[in-house]
Design a protein around this motif. Sequence first.
Motif, PDB file in Angstrom:
ATOM      1  N   THR A   1      -2.116  -5.635  -4.762  1.00 37.19           N
ATOM      2  CA  THR A   1      -1.819  -4.216  -4.548  1.00 37.19           C
ATOM      3  C   THR A   1      -0.399  -4.045  -3.993  1.00 37.19           C
TER       4      THR A   1
ATOM      5  N   VAL B   1       1.980  -4.386  -7.052  1.00 34.08           N
ATOM      6  CA  VAL B   1       2.076  -3.159  -7.853  1.00 34.08           C
ATOM      7  C   VAL B   1       2.909  -2.106  -7.119  1.00 34.08           C
ATOM      8  N   SER B   2       2.659  -1.945  -5.815  1.00 32.19           N
ATOM      9  CA  SER B   2       3.371  -0.926  -5.056  1.00 32.19           C
ATOM     10  C   SER B   2       4.874  -1.235  -4.979  1.00 32.19           C
TER      11      SER B   2
ATOM     12  N   ARG C   1       6.179  -0.478  -8.528  1.00 32.41           N
ATOM     13  CA  ARG C   1       6.025   0.949  -8.818  1.00 32.41           C
ATOM     14  C   ARG C   1       7.076   1.784  -8.095  1.00 32.41           C
TER      15      ARG C   1
ATOM     16  N   PRO D   1      -6.944 -11.833  -7.274  1.00 29.98           N
ATOM     17  CA  PRO D   1      -8.083 -12.742  -7.455  1.00 29.98           C
ATOM     18  C   PRO D   1      -8.287 -13.190  -8.897  1.00 29.98           C
TER      19      PRO D   1
ATOM     20  N   HIS E   1      -5.886  -5.135   3.211  1.00 29.10           N
ATOM     21  CA  HIS E   1      -7.339  -4.967   3.297  1.00 29.10           C
ATOM     22  C   HIS E   1      -8.099  -6.281   3.421  1.00 29.10           C
ATOM     23  N   VAL E   2      -7.487  -7.400   3.016  1.00 30.69           N
ATOM     24  CA  VAL E   2      -8.069  -8.710   3.347  1.00 30.69           C
ATOM     25  C   VAL E   2      -8.052  -8.847   4.870  1.00 30.69           C
TER      26      VAL E   2
ATOM     27  N   PHE F   1      -0.098  -0.374   2.126  1.00 31.90           N
ATOM     28  CA  PHE F   1       0.347  -0.350   0.735  1.00 31.90           C
ATOM     29  C   PHE F   1       1.351   0.746   0.418  1.00 31.90           C
ATOM     30  N   GLU F   2       1.545   1.634   1.396  1.00 29.66           N
ATOM     31  CA  GLU F   2       2.520   2.690   1.208  1.00 29.66           C
ATOM     32  C   GLU F   2       3.916   2.066   1.193  1.00 29.66           C
TER      33      GLU F   2
ATOM     34  N   SER G   1      -4.046  -5.870 -14.134  1.00 29.44           N
ATOM     35  CA  SER G   1      -3.096  -4.799 -13.824  1.00 29.44           C
ATOM     36  C   SER G   1      -2.369  -5.077 -12.508  1.00 29.44           C
ATOM     37  N   GLU G   2      -2.906  -5.997 -11.700  1.00 26.59           N
ATOM     38  CA  GLU G   2      -2.248  -6.364 -10.435  1.00 26.59           C
ATOM     39  C   GLU G   2      -1.420  -7.637 -10.569  1.00 26.59           C
TER      40      GLU G   2
ATOM     41  N   ALA H   1       3.177  -6.352 -13.946  1.00 24.62           N
ATOM     42  CA  ALA H   1       4.061  -5.445 -13.196  1.00 24.62           C
ATOM     43  C   ALA H   1       5.512  -5.640 -13.639  1.00 24.62           C
TER      44      ALA H   1
END
Lengths: 80, 358
Positions: free
Chosen positions: B31, B34-35, B38, B58, B188-189, B214-215, B342-343, B348
Amino acid sequence: MCLAIPARIVELEGDKAVVDAMGNRWKAKTTLLPEVKLGDLVLIHAGFAISTIDEEEAKKTWQLIAEINDFNETQNKISG
Amino acid sequence: MLDRINKAQNMIETACKKLGKQINIMEVCGTHTVSIFRNGIRTILPDNLKLLSGPGCPVCVTDQSYIDNVLQIADNKDCLIATYGDMIRVPGKGGSLETKQTTANVKIVLSSEDALQLAKDNPDKTVVFIAVGFETTTPATAVAIKEAHADSVDNFCVLSGHKLVVPAMKALVSTKNDHIDAFLCPGHVSVIIGYNSYKEIVEDYGRPCVVAGFEPIQIIEGLAEICRQLADGKTKLESVYSAVVTAEGNTIAQKIIEECFEPADGYWRGLGEIEKSTLKIKDKYSKFDALKRFDITETPVEDTSGCQCGEVLCGLIDPPQCKLFGKTCTINTPIGPCMVSSEGACAAWYKYSLKEKP
């Protein structure tokens, strides 16, 4: 895949909850977070609440999820 | 907000100037990857600061032998495969779960609870839950195993592909890649494991570990904190994601994992076998262990496709350096899991490569 989604607990019976995020509702369990109450904001991952979260942080994450969904949709369009 | 970004960016620039050499920071979370892409975060960093996308997705780190085992089980007409959507397109021996959907019983589920429900609803089938994921995802699998045990749902079993983040980080700084200067740790892990889990990497291996959300601003502030520590020569454990990550993590979730699983040596794509890095189902719950039910031994298989996902995951090459990237391996025709997911770093990079500096 490890992204958890903030959602509000709108129904709660034992460890079975219904949660709401941005108007979407689904079932989740609170087994890993037994102290939560109706109305609490929590992070949901793979159907389980894993942490409580405050309103401001939840809003930021909802915004990010909307952006990632855009990213994935664009990808899907590319891959046809 | 702009103030915070400017402050963090200045901190990064000052620190990198002071360091005066190439700095490599690895993110260990799909994540985050991607961030970062992005939001074009790489484009605002100094030239001597490089971000590496590590083993944080994963799907990407799942060894080829696991995928082949899943596909072999799927050929059994009495089985119903319950999988998270992320795994459906990963290619293995004889296709993927997606291509096998016409002949095999494959259902996408959003949680382990849905997989268990499928077992209750289909008593004539053996439901095999394809359980991949790091510590964020593992507690959900553990709860389902406990419930299957309590309710005697004997037609339910789990093929555990669960992995532990910290042993992989240790393996990377021990042998595979000594040019990793620091880690941006997954948000989040860390909610589950707590940021104290990274203590060994910080204290024994001298690498800063900073947990970030993730922001974009949280990622930039996390990078700024890492750069500051490197420039000051003081390595410490830090979380810039204090809203949800505590030092100890979710101890109830940790206990539930411990009740059902034990750490075992296991295979990772690209990283090979890592000591006590995967989770196997404890003997108490062995009747829910798909490895035992189908008498499967986990042996690594050689990937002959030419895919270099393994080197990408170790931070040894960037995706465009893979000889398949953008040629035979694209988002339309993915060959490796880092392009499928997608991750994944390759997906990416493919999507945003034109905006990136080489």
